[in-house]
Design a protein around this motif. Structure first.
Motif, PDB file in Angstrom:
ATOM      1  N   GLU A 110       0.785  -1.292   0.124  1.00 52.10           N
ATOM      2  CA  GLU A 110      -0.116   0.139   0.076  1.00 52.10           C
ATOM      3  C   GLU A 110       0.734   1.156   0.143  1.00 52.10           C
ATOM      4  N   VAL A 111       2.013   1.147   0.855  1.00 53.07           N
ATOM      5  CA  VAL A 111       2.739   2.335   0.868  1.00 53.07           C
ATOM      6  C   VAL A 111       3.389   2.563  -0.714  1.00 53.07           C
ATOM      7  N   LEU A 327       7.841  -1.503   7.218  1.00 49.76           N
ATOM      8  CA  LEU A 327       8.552  -2.417   6.518  1.00 49.76           C
ATOM      9  C   LEU A 327       8.834  -3.464   7.937  1.00 49.76           C
ATOM     10  N   CYS A 328       9.589  -2.599   8.852  1.00 51.47           N
ATOM     11  CA  CYS A 328       9.958  -3.431   9.995  1.00 51.47           C
ATOM     12  C   CYS A 328       8.609  -4.341  10.901  1.00 51.47           C
ATOM     13  N   MET A 329       7.244  -3.516  10.735  1.00 50.91           N
ATOM     14  CA  MET A 329       6.262  -4.223  11.360  1.00 50.91           C
ATOM     15  C   MET A 329       5.816  -5.528  10.396  1.00 50.91           C
ATOM     16  N   ILE A 388      14.233 -15.263  11.978  1.00 47.36           N
ATOM     17  CA  ILE A 388      14.910 -14.026  11.589  1.00 47.36           C
ATOM     18  C   ILE A 388      14.780 -14.024  10.090  1.00 47.36           C
ATOM     19  N   VAL A 389      13.847 -12.785   9.901  1.00 48.66           N
ATOM     20  CA  VAL A 389      13.347 -12.451   8.257  1.00 48.66           C
ATOM     21  C   VAL A 389      14.369 -11.418   7.726  1.00 48.66           C
ATOM     22  N   ARG A 390      14.997 -12.051   6.460  1.00 48.58           N
ATOM     23  CA  ARG A 390      15.627 -10.836   5.949  1.00 48.58           C
ATOM     24  C   ARG A 390      14.755 -10.020   4.869  1.00 48.58           C
ATOM     25  N   MET A 391      14.936  -8.834   5.056  1.00 47.32           N
ATOM     26  CA  MET A 391      14.117  -7.822   4.649  1.00 47.32           C
ATOM     27  C   MET A 391      14.564  -7.149   2.930  1.00 47.32           C
ATOM     28  N   ALA A 392      15.618  -7.679   2.521  1.00 46.87           N
ATOM     29  CA  ALA A 392      15.850  -7.323   1.351  1.00 46.87           C
ATOM     30  C   ALA A 392      15.412  -8.019   0.276  1.00 46.87           C
ATOM     31  N   ALA A 396       5.888  -7.853  -0.421  1.00 43.08           N
ATOM     32  CA  ALA A 396       4.631  -7.558  -0.094  1.00 43.08           C
ATOM     33  C   ALA A 396       4.221  -8.435   1.173  1.00 43.08           C
ATOM     34  N   TYR A 397       3.262  -7.911   1.921  1.00 47.79           N
ATOM     35  CA  TYR A 397       2.968  -8.631   3.263  1.00 47.79           C
ATOM     36  C   TYR A 397       1.611  -9.326   2.701  1.00 47.79           C
ATOM     37  N   THR A 398       1.648 -10.766   2.612  1.00 44.12           N
ATOM     38  CA  THR A 398       0.282 -11.211   2.015  1.00 44.12           C
ATOM     39  C   THR A 398      -0.169 -12.057   3.261  1.00 44.12           C
ATOM     40  N   GLY A 399       0.209 -12.159   4.541  1.00 44.20           N
ATOM     41  CA  GLY A 399      -0.402 -13.224   5.321  1.00 44.20           C
ATOM     42  C   GLY A 399      -0.125 -14.328   5.320  1.00 44.20           C
TER      43      GLY A 399
END
Ligand SMILES: NC(=O)c1ccc[n+]([C@@H]2O[C@H](COP(=O)([O-])OP(=O)(O)OC[C@H]3O[C@@H](n4cnc5c(N)ncnc54)[C@H](O)[C@@H]3O)[C@@H](O)[C@H]2O)c1
Length: 399
Positions: A110-111, A327-329, A388-392, A396-399
């Motif tokens: 959304e952002v 992104l962190c959330m 531990i989740v890599r954010m690179a 998208a957050y899809t649940g």
């Protein structure tokens, strides 16, 4: 002010939005702004309803109905999280700059839509993190960026704020999705205490409208209230250059503490605790010298009105700056997809104020904070480790 009159559309005036109404009605600094209209699905619930009606300010049930008749230089959006993206995009498409309340939205996709809509419209979108519009945080951020304190090593923040049944009964607080299926993802870290999660990323951003981005996120998410999402979290994020960020927050305590933070740099340690040292942020250099940052009023609304008056200019906290918190959330939810319930034996109820709390939680989070650790590292029996989740490359957050 520039002398140009700025027309405002206020969207959502019942909750936090009432703060904006109060400011506009009372603060001479804002006198050049005129309220062109108000959109709220229940305007009559606002304390200011009668006053605004007596001033002949028009009310509308939707933004579409407002824009069918009128225009506004600046739309101020203070609605629940699930409406932020659509309403911001709609305001931009109708030629308004936007001040949207924090957090930006539920998900990073959304952002991105909001960024595209902003770029198409050529308008600004400011996000309402109060602290980011204070001279106190701006000066601190400039000093950090200039290298005054050396390289950042590790930062931590803690906020223990009780919330009662009333808080969670608003229909959207603590929820993951709305009845219509829109993401809300409201939680302790994405609403009341999000200011302090955002602030750690924000002060480390190299430019005014930039934040440090998390490279990885590890989170522990818990709840005691009967909600879909979490009311307690402990988070470790690693940012660019290996800087560590720790964040602890809960609504499940009887006695509040914080916000309090401690930022360690090569040459200095920066500390703050609400209510102590006259609310000053102190940077203590290793040679014993101290640089203090006095508390200042947030100029959020005035800054946005002034920016709109000159047709849009740099604003301190836009979508890029506030993105790191979303992104962190999202990463936190990926790290621990299933929120862990506190054991029934530790759950306490305060019937007088109608709130749940967890026996020993306040002490456990303070202990974790003091030791730069997650509760699971310290062996609390209710604690569980997240991935531990890599954010690179996270899309998208899809649940
Ligand atoms: N900056 C801060 O310090 C601060 C403090 C509190 C809340 N907030 C933020 O403000 C936003 C609103 O939170 P709140 O606690 O005030 O919520 P709330 O539920 O108390 O109030 C929301 C208001 O929006 C109205 N509304 C709901 N749906 C609407 C819609 N589709 N269109 C128009 N109006 C609608 C409601 O009638 C109500 O007046 C959230 O993003 C929250 O995080 C910011």
């Amino acid at each position: 002010m520039s002398g140009n009159q700025v027309s405002l559309l206020l969207v959502g005036i019942g909750g936090y939005g009432s703060t904006y109404v109060k400011q506009l009605l009372n603060e001479p600094d804002l006198a050049e702004a005129v309220i062109a209209g108000i959109v709220d699905i229940h305007p009559e619930r606002s304390n200011h309803y009668e006053m605004l009606k007596s001033m002949n300010i028009p009310f509308y049930p939707s933004m579409e109905s407002f824009y069918a008749e009128k225009k506004a230089d600046l739309a101020v959006i203070s609605t629940p999280i699930q409406f932020h993206c659509e309403q911001t995009c709609l305001a931009l498409a109708n030629g308004s700059h936007v001040l949207c309340e924090k957090p930006i939205a539920a998900t990073i996709q959304e952002v991105r839509r909001m960024m595209e809509a902003r770029d198409r419209a050529g308008k600004f979108v400011a996000i309402g993190y109060n602290l980011s519009y204070t001279a106190q945080i701006q000066q601190l951020k400039r000093d950090i960026a200039s290298g005054l304190f050396g390289k950042p090593k590790r930062l931590k923040s803690i906020v223990l704020w009780r919330r009662t049944d009333d808080y969670f009964s608003s229909g959207w607080k603590g929820r993951r999705k709305s009845d219509k299926g829109e993401w809300i993802l409201d939680s302790v870290a994405h609403n009341a205490t999000s200011h302090y999660l955002h602030n750690m990323f924000y002060v480390l951003g190299a430019r005014t409208d930039a934040s440090l981005m998390p490279d990885s996120v590890e989170a522990e998410l818990y709840r005691v209230n009967p909600i879909e999402n979490f009311d307690t979290c402990a988070v470790k994020a690693i940012g660019e250059d290996g800087v560590e960020l720790y964040f602890y927050a809960t609504h499940a305590v009887q006695d509040n503490f914080g916000p309090s933070f401690c930022f360690e740099f090569d040459k200095a340690t920066i500390t703050y605790t609400s209510g102590q040292h006259a609310d000053r942020i102190d940077a203590v250099f290793h040679d014993g010298t101290v640089k203090g940052y006095e508390p200042q009023q947030s100029t959020k609304l005035l800054t946005c009105i002034e920016a709109a008056a000159v047709g849009g200019t740099d604003i301190p906290c836009g979508l890029e700056a506030a993105y790191a918190q979303v992104l962190c959330m999202n990463g936190m939810l990926e790290s621990m997809p299933k929120v862990k319930e506190f054991p029934a034996g530790l759950v306490r109820r305060d019937e007088e104020v109608r709130s749940f709390w967890v026996d020993g939680l306040r002490e456990a989070l303070l202990d974790s904070y003091h030791r730069w650790a997650l509760p699971s590292d310290l062996g609390f029996e209710w604690a569980a480790k997240g991935d531990i989740v890599r954010m690179a490359g996270y899309e998208a957050y899809t649940g």
